[in-house]
Design a protein around this motif. Structure first.
Motif, PDB file in Angstrom:
ATOM      1  N   GLY A  88       0.837  -1.204   0.000  1.00 26.94           N
ATOM      2  CA  GLY A  88       0.000   0.000   0.000  1.00 26.94           C
ATOM      3  C   GLY A  88       0.871   1.252   0.000  1.00 26.94           C
ATOM      4  O   GLY A  88       2.110   1.168   0.113  1.00 26.94           O
ATOM      5  N   ASP A  89       0.231   2.405  -0.209  1.00 25.45           N
ATOM      6  CA  ASP A  89       0.927   3.697  -0.197  1.00 25.45           C
ATOM      7  C   ASP A  89       2.033   3.806  -1.250  1.00 25.45           C
ATOM      8  O   ASP A  89       3.045   4.493  -1.037  1.00 25.45           O
ATOM      9  N   GLU A  90       1.843   3.147  -2.364  1.00 27.22           N
ATOM     10  CA  GLU A  90       2.858   3.168  -3.425  1.00 27.22           C
ATOM     11  C   GLU A  90       2.758   4.437  -4.274  1.00 27.22           C
ATOM     12  O   GLU A  90       3.681   4.754  -5.037  1.00 27.22           O
ATOM     13  N   ALA A 132      -8.018   3.173   3.348  1.00 29.18           N
ATOM     14  CA  ALA A 132      -7.146   3.706   2.303  1.00 29.18           C
ATOM     15  C   ALA A 132      -6.945   5.205   2.493  1.00 29.18           C
ATOM     16  O   ALA A 132      -7.826   5.890   3.008  1.00 29.18           O
ATOM     17  N   GLY A 133      -5.781   5.682   2.060  1.00 31.17           N
ATOM     18  CA  GLY A 133      -5.526   7.125   2.050  1.00 31.17           C
ATOM     19  C   GLY A 133      -4.719   7.428   0.807  1.00 31.17           C
ATOM     20  O   GLY A 133      -3.627   6.906   0.641  1.00 31.17           O
ATOM     21  N   HIS A 134      -5.282   8.205  -0.096  1.00 31.57           N
ATOM     22  CA  HIS A 134      -4.640   8.469  -1.381  1.00 31.57           C
ATOM     23  C   HIS A 134      -4.404   9.974  -1.525  1.00 31.57           C
ATOM     24  O   HIS A 134      -5.355  10.749  -1.479  1.00 31.57           O
ATOM     25  N   THR A 135      -3.152  10.356  -1.691  1.00 30.95           N
ATOM     26  CA  THR A 135      -2.812  11.782  -1.790  1.00 30.95           C
ATOM     27  C   THR A 135      -2.554  12.166  -3.240  1.00 30.95           C
ATOM     28  O   THR A 135      -1.802  11.490  -3.931  1.00 30.95           O
ATOM     29  N   GLY A 180       1.485   7.766   7.553  1.00 26.96           N
ATOM     30  CA  GLY A 180       0.198   7.300   7.026  1.00 26.96           C
ATOM     31  C   GLY A 180      -0.758   8.445   6.719  1.00 26.96           C
ATOM     32  O   GLY A 180      -0.936   9.344   7.535  1.00 26.96           O
ATOM     33  N   THR A 181      -1.383   8.388   5.528  1.00 27.33           N
ATOM     34  CA  THR A 181      -2.359   9.408   5.121  1.00 27.33           C
ATOM     35  C   THR A 181      -3.624   9.283   5.972  1.00 27.33           C
ATOM     36  O   THR A 181      -4.303  10.269   6.254  1.00 27.33           O
ATOM     37  N   THR A 182      -3.948   8.065   6.401  1.00 25.43           N
ATOM     38  CA  THR A 182      -5.186   7.836   7.142  1.00 25.43           C
ATOM     39  C   THR A 182      -4.995   7.993   8.645  1.00 25.43           C
ATOM     40  O   THR A 182      -5.797   8.616   9.319  1.00 25.43           O
ATOM     41  N   PRO A 186       3.889   6.735  11.699  1.00 18.94           N
ATOM     42  CA  PRO A 186       5.116   6.652  10.898  1.00 18.94           C
ATOM     43  C   PRO A 186       5.151   5.322  10.150  1.00 18.94           C
ATOM     44  O   PRO A 186       4.830   4.286  10.716  1.00 18.94           O
ATOM     45  N   ARG A 187       5.507   5.374   8.860  1.00 15.23           N
ATOM     46  CA  ARG A 187       5.598   4.128   8.090  1.00 15.23           C
ATOM     47  C   ARG A 187       6.979   3.524   8.272  1.00 15.23           C
ATOM     48  O   ARG A 187       7.980   4.254   8.303  1.00 15.23           O
ATOM     49  N   ARG A 188       7.037   2.210   8.413  1.00 14.72           N
ATOM     50  CA  ARG A 188       8.329   1.511   8.427  1.00 14.72           C
ATOM     51  C   ARG A 188       8.847   1.527   6.990  1.00 14.72           C
ATOM     52  O   ARG A 188       8.051   1.424   6.046  1.00 14.72           O
TER      53      ARG A 188
END
Ligand code: GDP
Ligand code: IMO
Ligand code: MG
Length: 459
Positions: A46-48, A73-76, A331-333, A337-339
């Motif tokens: 995700g978050d690609e 989901a969180g889409h920027t 994370g957008t949602t 912090p993302r690993r």
């Protein structure tokens, strides 16, 4: 600027039409007059950058469709400096022309959807939105249940976004779920809510030693109101998309999450609760997979993971911090912090195969600039055995040690490179791309070197 790059679809479409017209005149077969179906999926955790790539192609699409997942989901999307954060509404919404569709495979939190509509209205956007009458509805007790589940599952919990995703899909399968159409039929809503409420109440009480925070009557009143507000958008979207297909309209499907979060093909149980892969457009919207032209797997030039579970190529803390800050990996949602870690081609290889990807959109190459040598994982060493494919065994995945290939890095990218095109990119970057293509047997046809719509190169 208007998006480019779907041109070759039309060429393929002619081949497709000739094929269907002259080689497959099955009885009752209806010509689809040049349907154009493109699916965008995540090829990692995700978050690609699916939102960015969906927006890029949305300008040439008549419909942009979500087929699974929910507001986990969180889409920027960023256009001319304006930032848009989307969760349920497809990322085609920044253009006036395409119709936004939420398919039956999506799970909808009505309050979250109304908030997102308001957020867009405040930015001057009035989406042309269609919501499937068959989509399931997230209830307050589903979100509470997510908490209870996470505590109960302990080290086997995926680190849910607590949006109620697993519980709502579970209720759908139990067959006491509530669908969007039910919100517009108060008697049916009352009848179904009673069963669903009672069931979840007992579960929450038995597993979490809690009671449902809202009583049944107030949930009923609240959800009747949502039904009134959302009624104008609710319809049979499968029929609408079928007729669009017959009239040669271009339909773009926007996946959420990514291959390793897919409930069947991901690293179970550290997954989400829906199928993110391209094959799910059929069950998630009622549009057949027979006529898909392009399947674009969005792949970040490194990996990020928000949530819990083994992550073979995860970077040690300090190096990870650098990349996280540079790549703004939060994370957008949830803002977590993302690993982060090195690109894992074992994962992408599976994404290519299972989705039937026709191409890769490689994103965030700018973030790897000035990074020195780059490691790319090509296989796992599991208990002394070399493994090229994702193992189903959790025991083996926990033991997996990445086998790295080292490639030389590149320096700063300049703004004019998007204008000048692919050949103007540094040679080491192009070698990185070539290495990926060779390892996973899939062409990289889209290159993203910044978050803006315009920072995109089509090869
Ligand atoms: P999605 O869930 O796949 O749509 O991805 P997210 O939107 O959650 O996360 C991707 C993040 O990277 C967003 O903040 C995008 O604006 C940003 N992004 C996308 N492509 C690029 C890129 O090529 N370079 C940079 N620097 N940022 C990008
Ligand atoms: P987009 O579409 C990244 C992760 C969560 C957790 C697991 C299960 O923006 O790529 P859930 O709430 O679905 O029960 O959580 O899945 N997860 C995502 N991670 N991007 C997403 O969506 C995600 N949606 C869910 O962090 O590990
Ligand atoms: Mg995201």
């Amino acid at each position: 600027p208007r998006s480019r790059g779907l041109g070759d679809v039309y060429k393929r479409q002619i081949v497709h039409l000739v094929y269907h017209t002259f080689t497959k005149p099955a009885p009752g077969y209806m010509s689809l007059n040049g349907s154009k179906i493109t699916v965008i999926v995540g090829a990692q955790w995700g978050d690609e950058g699916k939102g960015k790539i969906t927006d890029y192609f949305a300008g040439e699409s008549d419909y942009v469709v979500r087929y699974h997942g929910g507001n986990n989901a969180g889409h920027t999307v960023i256009v001319n400096g304006s930032i848009f954060k989307l969760h349920l509404i497809p990322s085609g919404v920044l253009y006036d022309h395409p119709v936004s569709v939420i398919g039956n495979g999506v799970v909808i939190d009505p309050a979250a959807l109304l908030n997102e509509l308001q957020y867009l209205h405040n930015k001057g956007i009035q989406p042309r939105l269609n919501i499937s009458d068959r989509a399931h509805v997230i209830m307050p007790y589903h979100k509470q249940m997510d908490d209870v589940l996470t505590n109960h599952q302990g080290v086997l919990a995926a680190g849910s976004t607590k949006r109620g995703i697993a519980p709502v899909y579970a209720d759908k399968m139990f067959r006491h779920g509530i669908r969007m159409i039910d919100l517009t039929e108060p008697d049916i809503l009352k009848e179904k809510l009673h069963r669903s409420y009672e069931f979840n109440h007992k579960l929450i009480n038995a597993i979490g030693d809690q009671v449902i925070q809202e009583d049944e009557k107030s949930i009923y009143r609240e959800y009747c109101q949502y039904g009134k507000k959302l009624a104008p958008y609710i319809k049979d979207v499968s029929l609408e998309l079928y007729s669009a297909q017959q009239n040669g309209k271009a339909i773009l499907f926007e996946g959420a999450q990514g291959i390793s979060l897919d409930i069947d093909h991901g690293i179970y149980p550290y997954t989400t609760s829906s199928n993110s892969i391209a094959g799910n457009i059929a069950t998630g919207t009622g549009v057949s997979f027979r006529d898909i032209d392009r399947i674009i797997g969005v792949t970040k030039a490194y990996i990020s993971r928000v949530g819990i579970g083994p992550l073979p190529t995860e970077l040690p803390l300090e190096k990870g911090n650098d990349l996280r800050e540079k790549g703004k990996e939060y994370g957008t949602t949830t803002g977590r912090p993302r690993r982060v870690g090195w690109l894992d081609l074992v994962q992408v290889r599976q994404a290519v195969r299972v989705n039937g990807m026709t191409e890769i959109a490689l994103t965030k190459l700018d973030i790897l600039s000035n990074n020195g040598d780059l490691s790319v994982c090509t296989a796992y060493n599991i208990d002394g055995q070399l493994e090229q494919e994702m193992p189903a065994s959790l025991h083996r995945f926990r033991q997996a040690e990445p086998v790295y290939h080292t490639l030389p890095g590149w320096g700063q990218l300049s703004d004019d490179m998007t204008e000048k095109g692919y050949e103007s990119l540094p040679e080491n970057l192009r070698n990185y791309v070539k290495f990926i293509e060779d390892q996973v047997s899939c062409p990289v046809s889209i290159i993203s070197i910044g978050p803006e719509r315009s920072q995109t190169i089509i090869r």
